[in-house]
Design a protein around this motif. Structure first.
Motif, PDB file in Angstrom:
ATOM      1  N   ARG A 160       4.768  -4.747   3.961  1.00  0.00           N
ATOM      2  CA  ARG A 160       4.495  -6.297   4.088  1.00  0.00           C
ATOM      3  C   ARG A 160       5.034  -7.105   2.862  1.00  0.00           C
ATOM      4  O   ARG A 160       4.948  -6.623   1.716  1.00  0.00           O
ATOM      5  CB  ARG A 160       3.138  -6.542   4.325  1.00  0.00           C
ATOM      6  CG  ARG A 160       2.514  -5.917   5.463  1.00  0.00           C
ATOM      7  CD  ARG A 160       2.854  -6.373   6.612  1.00  0.00           C
ATOM      8  NE  ARG A 160       1.985  -5.599   7.773  1.00  0.00           N
ATOM      9  CZ  ARG A 160       2.084  -5.929   8.980  1.00  0.00           C
ATOM     10  NH1 ARG A 160       2.923  -6.517   9.592  1.00  0.00           N
ATOM     11  NH2 ARG A 160       1.423  -5.102   9.872  1.00  0.00           N
ATOM     12  N   PHE A 190       5.258 -10.347  -0.088  1.00  0.00           N
ATOM     13  CA  PHE A 190       4.214 -10.953  -0.962  1.00  0.00           C
ATOM     14  C   PHE A 190       3.611 -12.019  -0.084  1.00  0.00           C
ATOM     15  O   PHE A 190       2.123 -12.148  -0.095  1.00  0.00           O
ATOM     16  CB  PHE A 190       4.842 -11.474  -2.048  1.00  0.00           C
ATOM     17  CG  PHE A 190       3.963 -12.388  -2.934  1.00  0.00           C
ATOM     18  CD1 PHE A 190       3.344 -11.496  -3.915  1.00  0.00           C
ATOM     19  CD2 PHE A 190       3.785 -13.566  -2.959  1.00  0.00           C
ATOM     20  CE1 PHE A 190       2.198 -11.981  -4.806  1.00  0.00           C
ATOM     21  CE2 PHE A 190       2.849 -14.310  -3.892  1.00  0.00           C
ATOM     22  CZ  PHE A 190       2.393 -13.621  -4.828  1.00  0.00           C
ATOM     23  N   THR A 191       4.137 -12.917   0.548  1.00  0.00           N
ATOM     24  CA  THR A 191       3.581 -14.301   1.203  1.00  0.00           C
ATOM     25  C   THR A 191       2.927 -13.930   2.174  1.00  0.00           C
ATOM     26  O   THR A 191       1.547 -14.430   2.189  1.00  0.00           O
ATOM     27  CB  THR A 191       4.976 -14.937   1.636  1.00  0.00           C
ATOM     28  OG1 THR A 191       5.547 -15.421   0.267  1.00  0.00           O
ATOM     29  CG2 THR A 191       4.242 -16.371   2.103  1.00  0.00           C
ATOM     30  N   TYR A 192       3.222 -12.970   3.052  1.00  0.00           N
ATOM     31  CA  TYR A 192       2.371 -12.364   4.097  1.00  0.00           C
ATOM     32  C   TYR A 192       0.904 -11.759   3.466  1.00  0.00           C
ATOM     33  O   TYR A 192       0.011 -12.315   3.934  1.00  0.00           O
ATOM     34  CB  TYR A 192       3.090 -11.509   5.073  1.00  0.00           C
ATOM     35  CG  TYR A 192       2.068 -10.919   5.881  1.00  0.00           C
ATOM     36  CD1 TYR A 192       1.891 -11.504   7.070  1.00  0.00           C
ATOM     37  CD2 TYR A 192       1.354  -9.830   5.862  1.00  0.00           C
ATOM     38  CE1 TYR A 192       0.885 -11.164   8.264  1.00  0.00           C
ATOM     39  CE2 TYR A 192       0.555  -9.179   6.756  1.00  0.00           C
ATOM     40  CZ  TYR A 192       0.433  -9.939   7.865  1.00  0.00           C
ATOM     41  OH  TYR A 192      -0.575  -9.501   9.028  1.00  0.00           O
ATOM     42  N   LEU A 193       0.876 -10.914   2.840  1.00  0.00           N
ATOM     43  CA  LEU A 193      -0.143 -10.472   2.226  1.00  0.00           C
ATOM     44  C   LEU A 193      -1.177 -11.300   1.616  1.00  0.00           C
ATOM     45  O   LEU A 193      -2.258 -11.350   1.736  1.00  0.00           O
ATOM     46  CB  LEU A 193       0.007  -9.209   1.232  1.00  0.00           C
ATOM     47  CG  LEU A 193       0.639  -8.268   1.754  1.00  0.00           C
ATOM     48  CD1 LEU A 193       1.219  -7.118   0.757  1.00  0.00           C
ATOM     49  CD2 LEU A 193      -0.439  -7.254   2.669  1.00  0.00           C
ATOM     50  N   GLN A 194      -0.510 -12.221   0.565  1.00  0.00           N
ATOM     51  CA  GLN A 194      -1.178 -13.225  -0.123  1.00  0.00           C
ATOM     52  C   GLN A 194      -1.974 -14.277   0.942  1.00  0.00           C
ATOM     53  O   GLN A 194      -3.081 -14.320   0.787  1.00  0.00           O
ATOM     54  CB  GLN A 194      -0.246 -14.014  -0.894  1.00  0.00           C
ATOM     55  CG  GLN A 194      -1.163 -15.103  -1.692  1.00  0.00           C
ATOM     56  CD  GLN A 194      -0.094 -16.017  -2.362  1.00  0.00           C
ATOM     57  OE1 GLN A 194       0.832 -16.520  -1.895  1.00  0.00           O
ATOM     58  NE2 GLN A 194      -0.132 -16.330  -3.759  1.00  0.00           N
ATOM     59  N   ASP A 253      -3.309 -12.167  -5.620  1.00  0.00           N
ATOM     60  CA  ASP A 253      -1.768 -12.316  -5.954  1.00  0.00           C
ATOM     61  C   ASP A 253      -1.227 -10.832  -6.646  1.00  0.00           C
ATOM     62  O   ASP A 253      -0.352 -10.290  -6.487  1.00  0.00           O
ATOM     63  CB  ASP A 253      -1.443 -13.229  -7.214  1.00  0.00           C
ATOM     64  CG  ASP A 253      -1.416 -14.825  -6.634  1.00  0.00           C
ATOM     65  OD1 ASP A 253      -1.610 -14.859  -5.334  1.00  0.00           O
ATOM     66  OD2 ASP A 253      -1.392 -15.387  -7.401  1.00  0.00           O
ATOM     67  N   ALA A 288      -1.085  -8.106  -3.710  1.00  0.00           N
ATOM     68  CA  ALA A 288       0.055  -8.500  -2.710  1.00  0.00           C
ATOM     69  C   ALA A 288       1.498  -8.356  -3.539  1.00  0.00           C
ATOM     70  O   ALA A 288       2.374  -7.824  -2.917  1.00  0.00           O
ATOM     71  CB  ALA A 288       0.155 -10.187  -2.495  1.00  0.00           C
ATOM     72  N   TYR A 312       1.761  -4.222  -3.383  1.00  0.00           N
ATOM     73  CA  TYR A 312       2.304  -3.785  -2.236  1.00  0.00           C
ATOM     74  C   TYR A 312       3.598  -4.295  -1.838  1.00  0.00           C
ATOM     75  O   TYR A 312       4.416  -3.577  -1.395  1.00  0.00           O
ATOM     76  CB  TYR A 312       1.286  -4.178  -1.129  1.00  0.00           C
ATOM     77  CG  TYR A 312       0.217  -2.948  -0.929  1.00  0.00           C
ATOM     78  CD1 TYR A 312       0.533  -1.929  -0.693  1.00  0.00           C
ATOM     79  CD2 TYR A 312      -1.158  -3.696  -1.144  1.00  0.00           C
ATOM     80  CE1 TYR A 312      -0.386  -0.861  -0.289  1.00  0.00           C
ATOM     81  CE2 TYR A 312      -2.141  -2.615  -0.945  1.00  0.00           C
ATOM     82  CZ  TYR A 312      -2.008  -1.396  -0.633  1.00  0.00           C
ATOM     83  OH  TYR A 312      -2.862  -0.599  -0.489  1.00  0.00           O
ATOM     84  N   ASP A 313       3.978  -5.509  -2.299  1.00  0.00           N
ATOM     85  CA  ASP A 313       5.417  -5.879  -2.187  1.00  0.00           C
ATOM     86  C   ASP A 313       6.431  -5.154  -3.080  1.00  0.00           C
ATOM     87  O   ASP A 313       7.545  -5.119  -2.460  1.00  0.00           O
ATOM     88  CB  ASP A 313       5.532  -7.466  -2.575  1.00  0.00           C
ATOM     89  CG  ASP A 313       6.826  -8.025  -2.234  1.00  0.00           C
ATOM     90  OD1 ASP A 313       7.300  -7.984  -1.031  1.00  0.00           O
ATOM     91  OD2 ASP A 313       7.345  -8.971  -3.312  1.00  0.00           O
TER      92      ASP A 313
END
Length: 102
Positions: A54, A56-60, A89, A92, A95-96
């Motif tokens: 996933r 960054f933006t999706y997870l955040q 942050d 995310a 994982y990113d």
């Protein structure tokens, strides 16, 4: 000069392009996320979605929504409820930045 290069390299390793700390993200992910979602891979029969693919933006956004209870999941609302914006942050960004070999 060599010391400056090493210091700069250490900074680049620990800080993502989002200003998040990848080491702190890994530590939080190991403590809070890995039991259900794994870190760098998940088992084939895991009932929970993988997080390492996933962005960054999706997870955040998802973690913020779970924390604020605008996205409903009893488990995730409880887990994310204690996360700060900085924690979110960092997780995310961690994982990113994982690119598991396929």
């Amino acid at each position: 000069m060599k010391r400056l290069v090493l210091l700069l390299a250490a900074f680049l390793i620990t800080e993502s392009s989002y200003g998040a700390n990848l080491f702190a993200g890994q530590s939080k992910a190991e403590a809070m996320c890995s039991q259900c979602h794994g870190l760098k891979k998940s088992s084939a029969d895991a009932p929970f979605p993988r997080l390492f693919d996933r962005d960054f933006t999706y997870l955040q956004t998802a973690l913020q929504q779970y924390r604020d209870k605008t996205r409903k999941s009893d488990i995730m609302n409880a887990v994310a409820g204690s996360l700060t914006d900085e924690d979110i942050d960092n997780i995310a960004a961690y994982y990113d930045n994982i690119h598991p070999s396929k």
